[in-house]
Structure formats: structure tokens, C-alpha cells
Scaffold this motif. Structure first.
Motif, PDB file in Angstrom:
ATOM      1  N   LEU A 183      11.824  -3.469  -5.035  1.00 19.67           N
ATOM      2  CA  LEU A 183      10.953  -2.887  -6.059  1.00 19.67           C
ATOM      3  C   LEU A 183       9.507  -3.347  -5.929  1.00 19.67           C
ATOM      4  O   LEU A 183       8.596  -2.670  -6.414  1.00 19.67           O
ATOM      5  CB  LEU A 183      11.487  -3.242  -7.456  1.00 19.67           C
ATOM      6  N   LEU A 184       9.294  -4.514  -5.313  1.00 20.28           N
ATOM      7  CA  LEU A 184       7.951  -5.069  -5.135  1.00 20.28           C
ATOM      8  C   LEU A 184       7.764  -5.483  -3.688  1.00 20.28           C
ATOM      9  O   LEU A 184       8.729  -5.854  -3.008  1.00 20.28           O
ATOM     10  CB  LEU A 184       7.740  -6.287  -6.041  1.00 20.28           C
ATOM     11  N   GLU A 185       6.525  -5.450  -3.246  1.00 14.86           N
ATOM     12  CA  GLU A 185       6.189  -6.009  -1.949  1.00 14.86           C
ATOM     13  C   GLU A 185       4.890  -6.783  -2.078  1.00 14.86           C
ATOM     14  O   GLU A 185       4.020  -6.422  -2.887  1.00 14.86           O
ATOM     15  CB  GLU A 185       6.051  -4.900  -0.899  1.00 14.86           C
ATOM     16  N   ARG A 186       4.784  -7.857  -1.305  1.00 16.57           N
ATOM     17  CA  ARG A 186       3.620  -8.723  -1.399  1.00 16.57           C
ATOM     18  C   ARG A 186       2.435  -8.073  -0.700  1.00 16.57           C
ATOM     19  O   ARG A 186       2.551  -7.502   0.380  1.00 16.57           O
ATOM     20  CB  ARG A 186       3.900 -10.083  -0.787  1.00 16.57           C
ATOM     21  N   VAL A 187       1.265  -8.210  -1.330  1.00 20.23           N
ATOM     22  CA  VAL A 187      -0.006  -7.762  -0.762  1.00 20.23           C
ATOM     23  C   VAL A 187      -1.022  -8.863  -1.034  1.00 20.23           C
ATOM     24  O   VAL A 187      -1.454  -9.043  -2.178  1.00 20.23           O
ATOM     25  CB  VAL A 187      -0.483  -6.429  -1.369  1.00 20.23           C
ATOM     26  N   GLY A 188      -1.365  -9.642  -0.013  1.00 20.23           N
ATOM     27  CA  GLY A 188      -2.249 -10.788  -0.213  1.00 20.23           C
ATOM     28  C   GLY A 188      -1.623 -11.771  -1.165  1.00 20.23           C
ATOM     29  O   GLY A 188      -0.478 -12.194  -0.992  1.00 20.23           O
ATOM     30  N   ARG A 189      -2.346 -12.124  -2.225  1.00 22.92           N
ATOM     31  CA  ARG A 189      -1.816 -13.069  -3.223  1.00 22.92           C
ATOM     32  C   ARG A 189      -1.087 -12.362  -4.366  1.00 22.92           C
ATOM     33  O   ARG A 189      -0.536 -13.020  -5.241  1.00 22.92           O
ATOM     34  CB  ARG A 189      -2.961 -13.904  -3.791  1.00 22.92           C
ATOM     35  N   GLY A 190      -1.121 -11.050  -4.352  1.00 24.89           N
ATOM     36  CA  GLY A 190      -0.462 -10.313  -5.417  1.00 24.89           C
ATOM     37  C   GLY A 190       0.728  -9.518  -4.925  1.00 24.89           C
ATOM     38  O   GLY A 190       1.246  -9.747  -3.830  1.00 24.89           O
ATOM     39  N   VAL A 191       1.155  -8.585  -5.733  1.00 24.06           N
ATOM     40  CA  VAL A 191       2.273  -7.715  -5.381  1.00 24.06           C
ATOM     41  C   VAL A 191       1.912  -6.290  -5.746  1.00 24.06           C
ATOM     42  O   VAL A 191       1.039  -6.040  -6.590  1.00 24.06           O
ATOM     43  CB  VAL A 191       3.572  -8.126  -6.116  1.00 24.06           C
ATOM     44  N   GLN A 192       2.595  -5.356  -5.127  1.00 31.24           N
ATOM     45  CA  GLN A 192       2.455  -3.961  -5.491  1.00 31.24           C
ATOM     46  C   GLN A 192       3.842  -3.322  -5.470  1.00 31.24           C
ATOM     47  O   GLN A 192       4.745  -3.786  -4.769  1.00 31.24           O
ATOM     48  CB  GLN A 192       1.501  -3.230  -4.555  1.00 31.24           C
ATOM     49  N   PRO A 193       4.029  -2.264  -6.234  1.00 31.52           N
ATOM     50  CA  PRO A 193       5.362  -1.664  -6.313  1.00 31.52           C
ATOM     51  C   PRO A 193       5.672  -0.828  -5.089  1.00 31.52           C
ATOM     52  O   PRO A 193       4.780  -0.213  -4.491  1.00 31.52           O
ATOM     53  CB  PRO A 193       5.275  -0.801  -7.568  1.00 31.52           C
ATOM     54  N   THR A 194       6.922  -0.823  -4.726  1.00 35.45           N
ATOM     55  CA  THR A 194       7.416   0.131  -3.746  1.00 35.45           C
ATOM     56  C   THR A 194       7.572   1.482  -4.448  1.00 35.45           C
ATOM     57  O   THR A 194       7.318   1.613  -5.654  1.00 35.45           O
ATOM     58  CB  THR A 194       8.768  -0.320  -3.188  1.00 35.45           C
ATOM     59  N   ALA A 195       8.004   2.465  -3.689  1.00 31.65           N
ATOM     60  CA  ALA A 195       8.239   3.778  -4.316  1.00 31.65           C
ATOM     61  C   ALA A 195       9.264   3.662  -5.438  1.00 31.65           C
ATOM     62  O   ALA A 195       9.118   4.263  -6.505  1.00 31.65           O
ATOM     63  CB  ALA A 195       8.710   4.776  -3.258  1.00 31.65           C
ATOM     64  N   ALA A 196      10.316   2.855  -5.198  1.00 32.55           N
ATOM     65  CA  ALA A 196      11.334   2.654  -6.234  1.00 32.55           C
ATOM     66  C   ALA A 196      10.740   1.907  -7.421  1.00 32.55           C
ATOM     67  O   ALA A 196      11.074   2.180  -8.582  1.00 32.55           O
ATOM     68  CB  ALA A 196      12.524   1.897  -5.654  1.00 32.55           C
ATOM     69  N   GLY A 197       9.867   0.949  -7.124  1.00 33.56           N
ATOM     70  CA  GLY A 197       9.231   0.192  -8.197  1.00 33.56           C
ATOM     71  C   GLY A 197       8.356   1.074  -9.058  1.00 33.56           C
ATOM     72  O   GLY A 197       8.329   0.942 -10.293  1.00 33.56           O
ATOM     73  N   ARG A 198       7.604   1.997  -8.423  1.00 27.13           N
ATOM     74  CA  ARG A 198       6.771   2.924  -9.206  1.00 27.13           C
ATOM     75  C   ARG A 198       7.632   3.844 -10.064  1.00 27.13           C
ATOM     76  O   ARG A 198       7.291   4.157 -11.211  1.00 27.13           O
ATOM     77  CB  ARG A 198       5.888   3.742  -8.254  1.00 27.13           C
ATOM     78  N   LEU A 199       8.764   4.279  -9.486  1.00 24.64           N
ATOM     79  CA  LEU A 199       9.668   5.157 -10.242  1.00 24.64           C
ATOM     80  C   LEU A 199      10.177   4.458 -11.504  1.00 24.64           C
ATOM     81  O   LEU A 199      10.122   5.022 -12.610  1.00 24.64           O
ATOM     82  CB  LEU A 199      10.840   5.559  -9.351  1.00 24.64           C
ATOM     83  N   LEU A 200      10.683   3.225 -11.324  1.00 20.01           N
ATOM     84  CA  LEU A 200      11.215   2.505 -12.494  1.00 20.01           C
ATOM     85  C   LEU A 200      10.122   2.154 -13.481  1.00 20.01           C
ATOM     86  O   LEU A 200      10.343   2.164 -14.698  1.00 20.01           O
ATOM     87  CB  LEU A 200      11.939   1.235 -12.035  1.00 20.01           C
ATOM     88  N   THR A 201       8.932   1.824 -12.990  1.00 21.15           N
ATOM     89  CA  THR A 201       7.824   1.492 -13.888  1.00 21.15           C
ATOM     90  C   THR A 201       7.463   2.689 -14.765  1.00 21.15           C
ATOM     91  O   THR A 201       7.189   2.547 -15.960  1.00 21.15           O
ATOM     92  CB  THR A 201       6.600   1.041 -13.084  1.00 21.15           C
TER      93      THR A 201
END
Length: 307
Positions: free
Chosen positions: A48-66
């Protein structure tokens, strides 16, 4: 089944951009937030999440659930608002049972006062069942019932509130020998033919009991369960009648109405509600409006009696 609470935690992470920021916003530790997201990923079987630098961003599944979590939050907020309006009596429905003669005399002015405060409530009105006037209250289909001689005995959770005592008046043909008297002893009508205006039950009982106390039993030669029709029968000379004052808001031009004493028959009028309903402000306001209407009617009656 997906855990809604974990979906909301995921939404907080996505909208804040990091686990740490979401944890600070939610009042959790970063470790607890990470554990909840990991548990949600196990439930869904997808990252559902993937790391980007020091933060995270949602995967496609993460955006769907959000997105679904946002809709759920909106629905919950709307449900809470609607429930608060319903609890406060700003919206919803009140079901009232009543009997005919209190409609124009007590219920109408009470509802006019009530609607000034609760204009968005839907009010359902039905006539009271003669066989069991409190059945709607007992079964939860009715919020308030106005009835005669109500007893909540054997009905736990029902509150019965006295509204007013409604005296019966003698109704005579205009040319009757006693039409000139302002007040009649009930025994004066012992030898008369009678027009009945009540079905067997709590409205007829005060009449029969008062006549028995005066030493006679009324001789009913005609019957009508409608007060206007009963007055028509009296005007036509079929007999005399006793009609409750609340049923005489409109009088036939060819009858006279006189007070009765020794004894004066009276029917007691009550409002019945469920105990739990008294926690609702709208129900309490409706009861107060009925009491005020009853008091005003009583004052008008007292004024007419002095004229």
C-alpha cells in the motif's frame, strides 16, 4: 473484511506524507502506525505504501483504499450529524394517535405551537384505536397517544400524563321545558328519552356511572358515535343527551347546552408516551404544548361558565 480503523490510519499517512507526521497527528507512536499499515497490507495481500526519500507515497492500491477511507469518513460525519439532529428533534418523524374531539380543541393549537420550534419534523396523525388505545405506544409504532382514562398498569416503560378533565354537558332541544335553566340536576333528566353519543368504553362510563349515582339508568332510544349527529338527533326531538365539552366546539342552532350537577360527569384526558421517549427534547416540548393548550381551553371554559 477490511479494518476501517486501519484504513483511516493509512489515509493519515498518505495525506501527511510520512509515518512520523501521521503518528504525531493521530497521537500514536510511529512504530504503532507502521504496524497498523503492515497489518492492513497483510489483509489486502498487496503493498500500500512505498518509500520515496525520507517519506512515503501510496501505491495504486494505497490510493484506492485512501479514496474509500475518505468516503467512509464523510459518511460517518454525515451519520453523526444526522443522528445529532434526530436526537435533538430537528429532523425525523413523530407519530401521534388521538381521538376526534381533541383534534380541533387541544391538538391543533398544541401542534401550531410545537411547529414554531420544530418546523422540520414530520408529524403523522392517526385516530386512536378504541379497543386498545395504548397498543401503538406499547409496540413502538406511536410516540404519543392522547386518550381517555388511560391506565399504564401492566405496561412497563409507559408514562401517562394527565392533561385535563372534560365535563359533560346536557344537550336539550331548544323548546325543551328545562331549556331555560342554566344548570340542571342530572336527576332532572331521569324520565327523558336519551340520545347516546359514545361507544361502550371509557367515554360512556362516566355518563352511565353518573346517572347511576343520580338514581336512574338512561333510556337510550337512539345512538350515534358522532357528536354532531347526536346534536342533530336532539334538535329533531328524539331525546336529550350528555356530550363532553370538548365535543361541543360547534353547536347545533336548535339545541341548548346546559351545565349538569349532582353529579357532574367528567372524563379524564391523558397523554401517554414511552419513558425512554421523554429523553427527546421534541417529545417534552410536545407534551408541554399539549398542557398549555389544555390550560388555555380550561380558562376559556371557566370564562364561558361565568357569562
Amino acid at each position: 473484511m477490511l479494518d476501517v480503523r486501519r484504513m483511516q490510519i493509512l489515509r493519515a499517512v498518505v495525506t501527511s506524507g510520512s509515518v512520523t507526521a501521521a503518528a504525531a497527528h493521530l497521537g500514536y507512536t510511529p512504530s504503532a502506525v507502521s504496524q497498523q499499515v503492515a497489518a492492513l497490507e497483510r489483509e489486502t495481500g498487496i503493498a500500500l505504501l512505498e518509500r520515496v526519500g525520507r517519506g512515503v507515497q501510496p501505491t495504486a492500491a494505497g490510493r484506492l483504499l485512501t479514496g474509500h477511507a475518505a468516503v467512509i469518513s464523510q459518511n460517518v460525519a454525515e451519520a453523526e450529524s444526522a443522528l445529532a439532529d434526530l436526537r435533538a428533534g430537528r429532523t425525523g418523524r413523530i407519530a401521534i394517535c388521538y381521538f376526534g374531539s381533541v383534534g380541533p380543541t387541544l391538538l391543533a393549537p398544541a401542534l401550531a405551537r410545537f411547529r414554531r420550534e420544530y418546523e422540520n419534523l414530520t408529524i403523522d396523525l392517526t385516530l386512536t384505536e378504541l379497543e386498545d388505545p395504548l397498543r401503538g405506544i406499547t409496540q413502538g409504532d406511536t410516540d404519543l397517544t392522547i386518550t381517555v382514562g388511560a391506565s399504564a398498569e401492566g405496561r412497563p416503560g409507559i408514562r401517562v400524563v394527565h392533561l385535563i378533565d372534560d365535563p359533560y354537558r346536557a344537550v336539550l332541544p331548544r323548546g325543551h321545558p328545562r331549556a331555560g335553566q342554566r344548570v340542571l340536576n342530572l336527576a332532572d333528566l331521569a324520565g327523558e328519552p336519551w340520545v347516546g353519543c359514545e361507544p361502550p368504553g371509557p367515554c360512556l362510563e362516566p355518563v352511565v356511572d353518573a346517572c347511576a349515582a343520580a338514581g336512574f339508568s338512561p333510556d337510550f332510544v337512539a345512538n350515534s358515535e358522532d357528536y354532531a349527529t347526536a346534536q342533530g338527533f336532539v334538535a329533531a326531538g328524539l331525546g336529550v343527551s350528555l356530550i363532553p365539552q370538548l365535543g361541543l366546539s360547534t353547536s347545533h342552532p336548535d339545541v341548548v347546552i346546559r351545565r349538569v350537577r349532582r353529579p357532574e360527569p367528567v372524563r379524564a384526558i391523558y397523554a401517554a408516551v414511552r419513558e425512554v421517549a421523554l429523553a427527546q427534547p421534541a417529545i417534552r416540548t410536545l407534551l408541554d404544548a399539549l398542557k398549555s393548550a389544555a390550560e388555555e381551553w380550561h380558562m376559556q371554559l371557566a370564562t364561558r361558565c361565568l357569562e
